[in-house]
Enzyme design. Structure first.
Site, PDB file in Angstrom:
ATOM      1  N   ASP A  51       9.363  24.310  69.737  1.00 65.70           N
ATOM      2  CA  ASP A  51       9.822  24.478  68.363  1.00 65.70           C
ATOM      3  C   ASP A  51      10.331  23.131  67.869  1.00 65.70           C
ATOM      4  OD1 ASP A  51      10.529  25.617  65.927  1.00 65.70           O
ATOM      5  OD2 ASP A  51      12.331  26.599  66.671  1.00 65.70           O
ATOM      6  N   GLU A  56      21.260  25.627  63.239  1.00 69.56           N
ATOM      7  CA  GLU A  56      21.293  24.451  64.114  1.00 69.56           C
ATOM      8  C   GLU A  56      22.740  24.009  64.335  1.00 69.56           C
ATOM      9  OE1 GLU A  56      18.701  22.300  65.508  1.00 69.56           O
ATOM     10  OE2 GLU A  56      17.412  24.039  65.185  1.00 69.56           O
TER      11      GLU A  56
END
Length: 283
Positions: free
Chosen positions: A10, A152
């Site tokens: 990813d 994130e």
């Protein structure tokens, strides 16, 4: 029996939701996690850059960690890189698409929300999925520009701003969706928070379980003994390495542990030898 290994790729930490699904269904399978966080987010990159970076990093990862299956756990990358990866290697490659078809199968009021990135919301392939599988549904697309970055940041201990998230999700409340497609692999990582924000939603659908089932099918085709892979659970941790092309995210070790994906090998700026190969895509 040689324990099979899956490479999960990813642009950030979102693919960990897919790695988690694979691990829960096949706890005996080894994993390598590869994140091109130096190129994050892929939705802001030209397709040629996504293709170049993905190929370069995956090729190098395979040279150090031979794998039996490659999972591209990124919607943006999956729309462009799969043919190039399949031409590059004989190893089976699995991509992800927003789970519109299963969402249409479970929605009771025929009102579906697709929570994705702005890039995914804009791509014609999402329109094609809706036209093919959910043409009788009202489909509200929501591509929030900050949600992936919030997740994130969550790895490093910064909480998701819940008030801003609530405002962002208001279109789903306005339409009255009863089913939400988590159209980015990052989003299952905050599913509990999303459920609290949208308590009226009955069905939450993502691609992780389907990808895990596909991995199982591929292993069956390879003649592997799945019963032992489903029972075996290594005490050493199931992730052979977590590789990041940029800096190691602060707090990632604890985050991996929390998902049951512990590893003793976490590397940042990986691999330095590839810097010349992929530098053009990191702007």
């Amino acid at each position: 029996m040689t324990v099979p290994r899956v490479l999960v790729f990813d642009s950030g930490v979102g693919g960990l939701s897919v790695a988690d699904c694979i691990h829960r269904q096949l706890p005996g399978v080894r994993l390598v996690y590869l994140a091109d966080n130096a190129g994050f987010p892929y939705g802001a990159q030209p397709e040629s850059v996504v293709i170049e970076r993905s190929q370069a990093l995956i090729r190098l990862a395979l040279s150090e960690f031979p794998c039996d299956v490659i999972v591209v756990a990124c919607n943006t990358a999956s729309t462009v890189v799969l043919p190039y990866l399949r031409a590059m290697t004989p190893i089976p490659v699995i991509g992800v698409v927003p789970a519109v078809k299963p969402a249409a199968g479970v929605s009771e009021n025929r009102r579906i929300g697709v929570l994705a990135t702005p890039a995914t919301v804009r791509r014609p392939y999402l329109t094609d999925l809706i036209d093919e599988f959910a043409s009788d549904c009202t489909v509200e697309r929501l591509g929030h520009p900050d949600l992936v970055q919030w997740i994130e940041n969550l790895v490093s201990g910064s909480p998701v701003p819940e008030q801003a998230l609530s405002v962002a999700l208001q279109p789903f409340r306005d339409v009255g969706v009863d089913t939400v497609v988590l159209g980015c692999t990052h989003y299952p990582l905050i599913k509990d928070l999303l459920q609290r924000q949208l308590p009226a939603v009955k069905h939450w659908v993502d691609s992780g379980e389907a990808i895990a089932r596909r991995v199982i099918w591929l292993f069956e085709q390879q003649g592997l003994e799945l019963e032992s892979l489903m029972a075996l659970n290594s005490k050493e941790g199931v992730v052979d390495a977590a590789l990041f092309s940029g800096d190691v995210p602060r707090g990632i070790g604890g985050f991996l542990n929390g998902l049951g994906l512990a590893t003793n090998d976490i590397r940042g700026s990986w691999p330095s030898a590839a810097a010349g190969v992929i530098a053009g895509g990191s702007a």
